[in-house]
Write an enzyme that holds these catalytic residues in place. Structure first.
Site, PDB file in Angstrom:
ATOM      1  N   GLY A 665      -6.020   2.210   2.050  1.00  0.00           N
ATOM      2  CA  GLY A 665      -4.808   2.291   1.252  1.00  0.00           C
ATOM      3  C   GLY A 665      -3.596   2.370   2.157  1.00  0.00           C
ATOM      4  O   GLY A 665      -3.690   2.731   3.332  1.00  0.00           O
ATOM      5  N   GLY A 667       1.111   2.666   1.994  1.00  0.00           N
ATOM      6  CA  GLY A 667       2.312   2.823   1.196  1.00  0.00           C
ATOM      7  C   GLY A 667       3.474   3.140   2.098  1.00  0.00           C
ATOM      8  O   GLY A 667       3.387   3.016   3.324  1.00  0.00           O
ATOM      9  N   LYS A 671      -0.566   4.967   6.156  1.00  0.00           N
ATOM     10  CA  LYS A 671      -1.855   4.397   5.787  1.00  0.00           C
ATOM     11  C   LYS A 671      -2.892   5.490   5.542  1.00  0.00           C
ATOM     12  O   LYS A 671      -2.777   6.604   6.069  1.00  0.00           O
ATOM     13  CB  LYS A 671      -2.352   3.447   6.885  1.00  0.00           C
ATOM     14  CG  LYS A 671      -1.500   2.206   7.070  1.00  0.00           C
ATOM     15  CD  LYS A 671      -2.065   1.309   8.161  1.00  0.00           C
ATOM     16  CE  LYS A 671      -1.216   0.038   8.303  1.00  0.00           C
ATOM     17  NZ  LYS A 671      -1.745  -0.869   9.364  1.00  0.00           N
ATOM     18  N   ASP A 782       5.202  13.852  -9.883  1.00  0.00           N
ATOM     19  CA  ASP A 782       4.978  12.418  -9.679  1.00  0.00           C
ATOM     20  C   ASP A 782       3.642  12.000 -10.296  1.00  0.00           C
ATOM     21  O   ASP A 782       2.805  11.381  -9.647  1.00  0.00           O
ATOM     22  CB  ASP A 782       5.007  12.076  -8.189  1.00  0.00           C
ATOM     23  CG  ASP A 782       5.246  10.593  -7.936  1.00  0.00           C
ATOM     24  OD1 ASP A 782       5.678   9.894  -8.876  1.00  0.00           O
ATOM     25  OD2 ASP A 782       5.000  10.124  -6.808  1.00  0.00           O
TER      26      ASP A 782
END
Length: 972
Positions: A665, A667, A671, A782
């Site tokens: 993954g 963002g 990582k 969030d």
């Protein structure tokens, strides 16, 4: 000078100790111990109840948050010293019949109390008005005591209340409602259960009590002294499932709009003084058990709606002025078990018909004017139902040809010429009784007071009485019911890791009040008796409704017999032979000695310990890795509970030097890598980008929060690394990725309707834990599908706490902070006011619920999912007319049971104003109900590909492991 310094040192250390153990709480517990008999042996001495793990006491760090002492034989009173336990959330003293006296006003000081369970004690006097100050109360069970006086109107202040059980007391007066100056029960919009049966309440039902904002599913007012008519407002409470108004003095006509209660499964209006026309119940397709007997309705033909109730198992209409012929089609209703129409004016021919329900057991037509009976062809050689027993005491029902008993005694059909026919002989009371049979073994001959268990081991069982207030079935001879109940009981107990070998049911009976009662025995595993912790845990599971019976049993309660043969040795009781002066003298002498020893120990310790020098990381204000590691070590334990410090070299080894092939993954933060610990366990390693101030703050937040919260629906933090400017977090590995990936099809996982409910329920449980059990509460800030991970069983785990905030000032109710979050999920009220609270997470979760059923992002091609669903919804249509919005993978074309309730809940979560949104705890309860409607048990079914859900372990909706792994579920 030296002496003063010594005194200061001593006092400083003593104050530090007092603060660390919550001395007021110790004082409160010691006060209770002084006036209670039969407290657990671990309560002996003036020790720390948290550090020394007193039985029945659960703590959060050093604060007492739970007292669960069910069924252990406590005697005494509940004194006002209970006020000292200011952090208490659960108080369960149920089934201690030696507890008496009145409930203290001081109980209103327990501001954090969520569960107050005092079932089956001997408390007397009035329910204190101060109980209305317990603003966090969810579960209030005071049933089966001897409480008197009126119901306090202050209970109307308990806006979070879900379960209100005041039944089986001596309460008098009317049902209080608000009047502008005082609160009332009509204000309990979130309450699902009003259980007030078997009291002495009087007056009428105030019309104001029942309104469209009430979410009641159980209204139990039976066996009281109520009078007057039923208000027409009852038709507004459309979530009602059980309605019991029987055995009162109600009069007037039954409102015609009672048929609006289309979710009702049991309705008992019998033994009142109702007049007028019998109500038309057409459309009540869930109605299973109907009893309107012994009322003075207008004379009328048998209504046609009798045959239009597809779920009907029991129809009891004794003495209700019915006339004419009974339609043959009535007996072909597929679920029908019992019909009682005696003492009416029925006439003509009785024809049971050839399409009779296979479940029909009894037809009672006594004392009518029936002149003929059309026999079925096989009735000519019928043999009446009979019973025989095997050596194992397992009773078997056997019937030949006809499976029902029919009585026509007192009808013209039973003339002298055929009076000997079996239909014209008074039916004998069935002597069929059920006792759990042995499990393929021969019962043991037990010594002493031990009993042979179903597995044929001698033991001292935990016993008590299970009472079901509104079961849907009436065929008590069908032993399948009890086997199902036994399986559910065993499965629930074992899922909590309580050492239970087996359960036994016996003495099944249904009394005049239509309550189904039975004796329950629970047998210990691998020994002949339980310890106190197991007994209190079993009692708590049964009294706070952790145990969910099969749906056809309805609401229940449990009262236990006192348990005295505990597994551990009881400490001998000290004889009370010392005078108060002697006690004071001994205490003073001991204290002086203790002080002297403490002073010496403190001085020695301070002389030896090195000065506190802790290296700090410049960016985070956290100690760096080296300050927690001794020379040459490879790992250490962080002062933050449960988190490990990983050296950078170990991180590199577990990720193959951050190999790109291990990236799972990425963002804006950096990582995520798959890694492997030295013991072979897979982990997820999150490595922040270098030089990001925002990443630093989020990194610190995750460490601080995840180090102090632990829940199966929150991702687990194993540890972190701070070396050489790296910011690295090590989490548990969650193999099935994010919910976003599953909804988009990227992961290849198919989420059908029930799986989606289960995922939503898991996420809700995690958030409810953060809001309502974390201390202080935590707001995630969030909530979105990218931050929801799915494990190998598709259980949901909330992740990414980088934006989370702690609600330090609970009294203030919000945090003023800059707006952060993800567009589409963001609470508009928070966006406008910059005031963050738990309801901001509720809004985001509501958006997530809509994303679960549509498969679409909250903002998709400029269309906002909340607005689109609101505008398109048509509650008169199937699936609310939302077919075009639904993700095909949800299983369109199959029955989406509970869908409408799910959509209603989602829209409630995304209300514009936070005060109109439910709390997460209530969201959990409703999702549990929806999952049950969809055909799964929300506590035991697993989430495997075979169609089961979860990990097989039943948990409380918050999963607080400090309370034996749970603190109770909220039932239907």
């Amino acid at each position: 000078m030296g002496l003063n310094l010594l005194n200061n040192v001593f006092l400083s250390e003593i104050m530090e100790w007092a603060n660390s153990v919550g001395q007021r709480e110790v004082t409160g517990l010691l006060s209770l111990k002084a006036i209670w008999e039969n407290v657990p042996p671990s309560w002996n001495g003036f020790r720390d109840p948290c550090g020394d793990r007193w039985e029945g006491i659960a703590c959060n760090n050093t604060r007492v948050i739970s007292i669960t002492l069910s069924s252990i034989g406590l005697k005494g009173v509940l004194s006002g010293d209970i006020r000292q336990l200011s952090e208490l959330q659960t108080l369960d003293l149920s089934s201690n019949k030696g507890l008496t006296g009145s409930l203290p006003e001081a109980i209103g000081n327990l501001a954090k109390l969520t569960n107050l369970i005092l079932v089956g004690c001997n408390f007397i006097g009035k329910i204190p008005d101060s109980i209305g100050s317990l603003s966090n109360l969810i579960f209030l069970s005071l049933n089966s005591n001897s409480l008197s006086g009126s119901i306090p109107s202050s209970i109307g202040n308990l806006s979070k209340l879900y379960w209100l059980d005041l039944a089986e007391n001596k309460l008098t007066g009317t049902l209080p409602v608000s009047n502008g100056t005082k609160p009332g029960l009509d204000m309990l919009h979130s309450c699902k259960h009003f259980h007030f049966g078997r009291n002495q309440l009087s007056g009428s039902i105030p019309p104001q009590l029942l309104h469209e904002n009430m979410t009641l599913i159980h209204l139990l007012l039976d066996n009281n002294k109520f009078e007057g008519s039923i208000p027409s407002t009852i038709g507004l409470v459309n979530e009602m499932e059980v309605l019991r108004l029987d055995w009162n003095s109600f009069s007037g006509s039954v409102p015609s709009n009672i048929s609006n209660l289309t979710e009702v499964t049991e309705m008992l209006l019998s033994n009142n003084q109702f007049t007028g026309s019998m109500p038309d119940l057409t459309g009540m397709n869930q109605l299973s058990y109907l009893d309107m007997s012994n009322n003075s309705f207008d004379t009328s033909d048998v209504p046609s709606w009798f045959t239009a109730l597809p779920s009907l198992t029991t129809l009891i209409m004794e003495k209700t002025q019915l006339q004419g012929e009974v339609p043959e089609s009535l007996f072909s209703l597929p679920q029908l078990q019992k019909v009682v129409l005696k003492r009416n004016k029925l006439s003509g021919t009785l024809n049971i018909g050839s399409a009779v329900s296979s479940q029909l057991r009894s037809v009672d037509m006594q004392n009518n004017n029936i002149s003929a009976y059309t026999k079925r062809p096989e009735d000519s050689n019928v043999k009446v139902m009979y019973v025989f027993r095997l050596d194992t005491n397992f009773t078997i029902i056997h019937a030949c040809n006809t499976i029902y008993n029919c009585s026509l005694v007192g009808n013209p059909y039973c003339s002298d010429a055929i009076s000997g026919e079996r239909y014209c002989i008074l039916p004998q009371q069935s002597n069929i009784s059920y006792t759990t049979p042995p499990q393929n073994c021969a019962p043991s001959n037990c010594d002493s007071d031990k009993i042979s268990s179903p597995s044929c081991h001698c033991a001292y069982p935990y016993t008590g009485t299970l009472v079901f207030r509104a079961p849907q079935f009436s065929d008590l001879e069908n032993f399948t019911h009890y086997k199902d109940l036994e399986i559910k009981l065993s499965k629930t107990f074992k899922s909590k890791e309580v050492p239970v070998d087996s359960v036994s049911l016996s003495n099944v009976s249904r009394g005049l009040s239509n309550y189904l009662e039975m004796t329950l025995q629970v047998f210990p595993l691998d020994q002949d008796r339980f310890n106190r912790t197991a007994i209190s845990t079993l009692g708590f599971m049964l009294t706070n409704q952790t145990f969910k019976p099969p749906p056809d049993y309805g609401p229940f309660y449990f009262t236990a017999n006192g348990y005295t043969t505990f597994a551990e040795e009881s400490a001998p009781k000290l004889k009370k032979i010392l005078s108060m002066a002697a006690i004071i003298g001994i205490a003073a002498g001991g204290a002086a000695l203790l002080i002297a020893l403490c002073v010496v120990a403190i001085i020695c310790f301070r002389m030896k310990r090195p000065p506190k020098t802790v290296e700090r990381d410049n960016r985070l204000g956290l100690p760096s890795t080296s300050s927690w590691m001794s020379a040459g070590s490879t790992s250490s334990t962080l002062p933050l509970a449960g988190s490990r410090v990983f050296p950078l070299e170990e991180i590199k080894k577990m990720t193959n030097n951050f190999s790109e092939s291990n990236v799972i993954g990425s963002g804006t933060y950096g990582k995520v890598y798959r890694g492997t610990l030295t013991n072979g366990q897979l982990v997820a390693v999150k490595r922040a980008k270098q030089g990001s101030p925002q990443g630093d703050l989020e990194f610190k937040t995750e460490i601080e929060l995840l180090s102090r919260v632990h829940h199966k629906n929150l991702v687990k933090l194993f540890g972190f690394c701070l070396e050489k400017g790296e910011l690295i977090l090590v989490y548990e590995y969650v193999p099935n990725g994010t919910l976003k990936e599953s909804l988009s099809g990227k992961s290849g996982i198919r989420l059908d309707w029930r799986r989606r409910i289960k995922v939503g329920l898991g996420a809700a449980r995690g958030l409810a834990y953060l809001h309502e059990l974390a201390s202080p509460p935590i707001i995630h800030r969030d909530v979105k599908s990218n931050n929801l991970l799915l494990d190998e069983h598709l259980n949901a785990k909330v992740s990414d706490f980088g934006l989370s905030k702690t609600l330090l000032d609970v009294g203030k109710g919000h945090i003023s902070t800059e707006v952060k979050g993800t567009m589409g999920y963001l609470d508009p009220e928070y966006y406008m006011t910059q005031k963050l609270n738990e309801k901001s997470d509720v809004y985001s979760f509501g958006v997530l619920m809509l994303e679960l059923i549509t498969g679409k992002s909250p903002i998709d091609r400029g269309r906002y999912i909340v607005r689109e669903v609101r505008n398109a919804i048509d509650r008169a249509e199937d699936l609310y007319g939302l077919h075009e919005f639904l993700d095909p993978g949800i299983g369109l074309g199959t029955s989406l049971k509970g869908f409408e309730k799910y959509v209603n809940l989602a829209l409630c979560c995304v209300e514009e104003s936070g005060v109109d949104r439910p709390v997460m705890g209530n969201v959990v309860k409703q999702l549990e109900d929806i999952l049950q409607m969809a055909g799964l048990n929300p506590y035991t079914d697993s989430a495997s590909s075979s169609g089961a859900y979860g990990d097989g372990n039943s948990r409380h909706l918050y999963g607080d492991e400090s309370l034996y792994g749970y603190s109770g579920q909220l039932p239907r």
